[in-house]
Design a protein around this motif. Structure first.
Motif, mmCIF file in Angstrom:
data_model
loop_
_atom_site.group_PDB
_atom_site.id
_atom_site.type_symbol
_atom_site.label_atom_id
_atom_site.label_comp_id
_atom_site.label_asym_id
_atom_site.label_seq_id
_atom_site.Cartn_x
_atom_site.Cartn_y
_atom_site.Cartn_z
ATOM 1 N N PRO B 61 0.786 -1.239 0.000
ATOM 2 C CA PRO B 61 0.000 0.000 0.000
ATOM 3 C C PRO B 61 0.815 1.284 0.000
ATOM 4 O O PRO B 61 0.301 2.328 -0.401
ATOM 5 N N SER B 62 2.032 1.230 0.490
ATOM 6 C CA SER B 62 2.869 2.435 0.506
ATOM 7 C C SER B 62 4.323 2.020 0.618
ATOM 8 O O SER B 62 4.631 0.844 0.838
ATOM 9 N N ASP B 63 5.217 3.002 0.477
ATOM 10 C CA ASP B 63 6.643 2.687 0.574
ATOM 11 C C ASP B 63 7.079 2.435 2.013
ATOM 12 O O ASP B 63 8.250 2.145 2.262
ATOM 13 N N ARG B 64 6.154 2.527 2.952
ATOM 14 C CA ARG B 64 6.500 2.155 4.326
ATOM 15 C C ARG B 64 6.527 0.637 4.486
ATOM 16 O O ARG B 64 7.049 0.137 5.472
ATOM 17 N N SER B 66 7.662 -3.114 3.203
ATOM 18 C CA SER B 66 8.641 -3.839 2.415
ATOM 19 C C SER B 66 8.687 -5.273 2.902
ATOM 20 O O SER B 66 8.245 -5.580 4.010
ATOM 21 N N THR B 82 4.749 3.002 11.626
ATOM 22 C CA THR B 82 3.389 2.465 11.595
ATOM 23 C C THR B 82 2.344 3.539 11.868
ATOM 24 O O THR B 82 2.553 4.482 12.645
ATOM 25 N N GLN B 83 1.211 3.351 11.221
ATOM 26 C CA GLN B 83 0.055 4.212 11.377
ATOM 27 C C GLN B 83 -1.113 3.368 11.889
ATOM 28 O O GLN B 83 -1.123 2.143 11.753
ATOM 29 N N ASP B 86 -2.718 0.781 9.766
ATOM 30 C CA ASP B 86 -1.988 -0.462 9.499
ATOM 31 C C ASP B 86 -2.493 -1.604 10.384
ATOM 32 O O ASP B 86 -2.121 -2.762 10.169
#
Lengths: 114, 113
Positions: B61-64, B66, B82-83, B86
């Protein structure tokens, strides 16, 4: 784009009644098809799969599914539902070849009334 | 092992922290998948590894997010910074070359507070 659709988000049946969960797929060619079940707090368990051959597939726990090419469907059925069948059911598809990506539908939550 | 093993089974982390989720696939399975399951959202594909081929990262979903798979076996999914969105159950699955059935682990329930 390849997709799997489960039209019913939530289904409620009475114990002993028959069950049919719908699944439709959109693929260029007939994919391999699967049904998984997820009981509360559990991982996913494979119920049955269709690769080729007989279009009526028997699975575990008394479930069966029928592949219908003309309708792009792979509906899951059970003649008589038990309270323990209450769970979430996921249909999934794989296009075959070297691409092993499984695409899942959003699931159908089954509630069984006593 | 006999099945797909994921660790930890539960993880609570503070917003902004990094987390690592681990998956041990069934021995010999060449394909490994990560999915995310949010409440009422079904299974969202994240990434899959197939042998020595480049992984399909199209679902991240995002580059956070991997993931890596070392030696064709164990995989680690890393979420940086983290958000709260997540928070979900992260499921890992593996399948063999000859048998396309995917076997799932029990998942890691991630809660971001």
């Amino acid at each position: 784009a390849q997709s799997v659709t489960q039209p019913d988000i939530h289904i409620t049946v009475s114990e002993g009644a028959s069950l049919e969960l719908r699944c439709n797929y959109s693929y260029g060619a007939t994919p391999y098809l699967f049904w998984y079940v997820q009981s509360p707090g559990q991982g996913l368990q494979l119920l049955l799969k269709y690769f080729s051959g007989d279009t009526l597939v028997q699975g575990i726990k008394g479930f069966e599914a029928e592949f219908k090419r003309s309708q792009s469907s792979f509906n899951l059925r059970k003649p008589s539902v038990h309270w323990s069948d209450a769970a979430e059911y996921f249909c999934a598809a794989w296009s075959g070849g070297s691409n092993y990506k499984l695409t899942f539908g959003k699931g159908t939550l089954l509630t069984v009334n006593p | 092992g006999a099945g797909v093993s994921q660790s930890p089974s539960n993880k609570v982390t503070e917003k902004g922290k990094d987390v690592e989720l681990r998956c041990d696939p069934i021995s010999g399975h060449t394909a490994l998948y990560w999915y995310r399951q949010s409440l009422g959202q079904g299974l969202e594909f994240l990434i899959y590894f197939q042998g020595n081929s480049a992984p399909d990262k199209s679902g991240l979903p995002s580059d956070r997010f991997s993931a890596e798979r070392t030696g064709g076996s164990v995989s680690t999914l890393t979420i940086q910074r983290t958000q709260q969105e997540d928070s979900a159950v992260y499921l890992c699955a593996s399948s063999s070359q000859a048998n396309t059935e995917a076997f799932f682990g029990q998942g890691t329930r991630l809660t971001v507070v």
